[in-house]
Design an enzyme around this catalytic site. Sequence first.
Site, PDB file in Angstrom:
ATOM      1  N   GLN A   1      29.829  11.814 -18.802  1.00  0.00           N
ATOM      2  CA  GLN A   1      30.604  12.607 -17.655  1.00  0.00           C
ATOM      3  C   GLN A   1      29.816  11.767 -16.192  1.00  0.00           C
ATOM      4  O   GLN A   1      30.801  11.501 -15.136  1.00  0.00           O
ATOM      5  CB  GLN A   1      28.747  12.922 -16.986  1.00  0.00           C
ATOM      6  CG  GLN A   1      28.748  13.866 -18.741  1.00  0.00           C
ATOM      7  CD  GLN A   1      27.013  15.193 -18.399  1.00  0.00           C
ATOM      8  OE1 GLN A   1      26.858  14.853 -17.977  1.00  0.00           O
ATOM      9  NE2 GLN A   1      27.660  15.828 -19.460  1.00  0.00           N
TER      10      GLN A   1
ATOM     11  N   ASP B   1      24.698  13.301 -28.816  1.00  0.00           N
ATOM     12  CA  ASP B   1      23.983  15.233 -28.574  1.00  0.00           C
ATOM     13  C   ASP B   1      23.512  15.680 -30.680  1.00  0.00           C
ATOM     14  O   ASP B   1      23.226  16.520 -31.165  1.00  0.00           O
ATOM     15  CB  ASP B   1      25.313  16.147 -28.592  1.00  0.00           C
ATOM     16  CG  ASP B   1      25.648  15.576 -27.048  1.00  0.00           C
ATOM     17  OD1 ASP B   1      24.937  15.372 -26.528  1.00  0.00           O
ATOM     18  OD2 ASP B   1      26.332  16.195 -26.522  1.00  0.00           O
TER      19      ASP B   1
HETATM   20  O1  SPQ Z   1      27.035  19.094 -19.832  1.00  0.00           O
HETATM   21  P1  SPQ Z   1      25.342  18.622 -20.409  1.00  0.00           P
HETATM   22  O2  SPQ Z   1      24.545  19.794 -20.337  1.00  0.00           O
HETATM   23  O3  SPQ Z   1      24.947  17.231 -20.400  1.00  0.00           O
HETATM   24  O4  SPQ Z   1      25.312  19.016 -22.516  1.00  0.00           O
HETATM   25  C1  SPQ Z   1      24.968  18.100 -23.345  1.00  0.00           C
HETATM   26  C2  SPQ Z   1      24.576  18.875 -24.682  1.00  0.00           C
HETATM   27  O5  SPQ Z   1      23.864  18.539 -25.624  1.00  0.00           O
HETATM   28  O6  SPQ Z   1      26.064  20.236 -24.550  1.00  0.00           O
HETATM   29  C3  SPQ Z   1      24.232  16.951 -23.133  1.00  0.00           C
HETATM   30  F1  SPQ Z   1      22.709  17.681 -22.848  1.00  0.00           F
HETATM   31  O7  SPQ Z   1      26.513  17.082 -23.774  1.00  0.00           O
HETATM   32  C4  SPQ Z   1      27.528  16.206 -23.321  1.00  0.00           C
HETATM   33  C5  SPQ Z   1      26.849  15.274 -23.795  1.00  0.00           C
HETATM   34  O8  SPQ Z   1      25.823  14.036 -23.600  1.00  0.00           O
HETATM   35  C6  SPQ Z   1      28.353  16.827 -22.783  1.00  0.00           C
HETATM   36  C7  SPQ Z   1      29.018  15.328 -22.118  1.00  0.00           C
HETATM   37  C8  SPQ Z   1      30.475  15.783 -21.702  1.00  0.00           C
HETATM   38  O9  SPQ Z   1      30.736  16.625 -21.682  1.00  0.00           O
HETATM   39  O10 SPQ Z   1      31.093  14.518 -21.083  1.00  0.00           O
HETATM   40  C9  SPQ Z   1      28.883  13.844 -22.211  1.00  0.00           C
HETATM   41  C10 SPQ Z   1      27.571  13.862 -22.581  1.00  0.00           C
HETATM   42  O11 SPQ Z   1      26.918  13.616 -22.161  1.00  0.00           O
HETATM   43  P2  SPQ Z   1      26.789  12.284 -21.172  1.00  0.00           P
HETATM   44  O12 SPQ Z   1      25.714  11.787 -19.878  1.00  0.00           O
HETATM   45  O13 SPQ Z   1      26.509  11.123 -22.154  1.00  0.00           O
HETATM   46  O14 SPQ Z   1      27.881  11.720 -20.647  1.00  0.00           O
END
Ligand code: SPQ
Length: 426
Positions: free
Chosen positions: A167, A313
Amino acid sequence: MKFIHTAKPLKGELSVPGDKSISHRAVMFGSLASGTTEITHFLKGADCLSTIRCFRQMGVEIEEQKDRILVRGRGLHGLSAPSSVLDCGNSGTTTRLISGILAGQSFSSQLTGDASIRKRPMGRIIRPLRQMGASIESLSGNDCAPLRIEGQPLHAISYDSPVASAQVKSCVLLAGLYADGPTSVTEPALSRNHTELMLSSLGAELTCRGTTATINPEPVLTGTSIHVPGDISSAAFFLAAGLMVPGSEILLKNVGINPTRDGILRVIRAMGGSLEILNRTNSGGEEAADLLVRSSSLHGTVLEGELIPTLIDEIPVIAVLAAFAEGTTIIRNAEELKVKESNRLDIMVDGLSRMGADIEGTDDGMIIRGGKSLHGAVIDSHLDHRIAMSFAVAALAADGETEILDADCVNISYPEFYRDLKMLLI
Ligand code: SPQ
């Protein structure tokens, strides 16, 4: 609430819903492209519907048909100022990726979300965006949403991210579309690369070397057809159930196995699980395959380092597998789990302890001494979809009845989860 009991063997075939990360990006990047993007096997979960709502509020026409979504792109500079606050719901992906896009617009906007989103850390995107010259502010002054963003011209940067986060990386690369030169992001370990693959397939100039991704500004993005593979993070619950419940055999069709997401497959093999990967395909750089699992006797393993971002996840459901495996499983370097929809480390330790597991939380993970027999318990999902589904799976292999509170939160990523589970139990 939902009551789940000890299961008979799970048998059959299942197509899990489309990948959440890829579905979000298809709507976002399709909106910034010219022409129409057709998305098939799109995930109609609450998070991705939040993304659709936000882009509609910025003037993008998005048609939801039965089997596909049509996004009529408006080009890189075609979004219009939203008339009200953009509501990202429960979705960290929506909040952080959209912020990168909004930073480079010629209008101002505000973003918010539900109680969970308003507690999740946004300093991790505010800092690099400010280095690019963006005007972005946490309205409550705690580096969380609501955020106010005054769009303006941005400078290119080379950003060394302190976290392996897709993200953060995606937010900076998207802001880089509007910068005055090439923008780079380097991560401590490689996180999921769906942004890099999809932006490239739409026409962006993007290079990836090791853990550094670099994007050139002002590309001409062109709409295309995107078929979303099944979500490996959703498949994970059925992989675990199939491995744990004696006599089970489940074939999961067309699941995304992008190497930046496939850590759970490596862990299953390390634990001695029976897993076959069949019928491999590749679409837009995204690999997919059918996954066949059979119930297996599992043993403990160690999860750490660069493996962690590839299964971040899935750690809650891997903790469940570890509780049913013989021997000890150690999970390290997983402190990011504390800042997801809930504190997933604490909640897994608490819930599995209630079910009788021998599990201990550490600063950055957990130690699970597996092989004890588990029993049903009352489990609070804390409105976290992955927690609800992980304990539903644990309940299948535990004695007695498990009650899951706020079980409907599975709507975030897998609205048909309980229906699909029931189907395999017959
Ligand atoms: O979108 P959100 O709420 O952050 O969702 C989660 C999930 O479990 O569905 C995390 F809580 O997934 C993220 C994941 O952990 C989705 C994601 C992406 O689509 O880029 C990346 C991961 O988060 P991060 O913080 O590691 O970039």
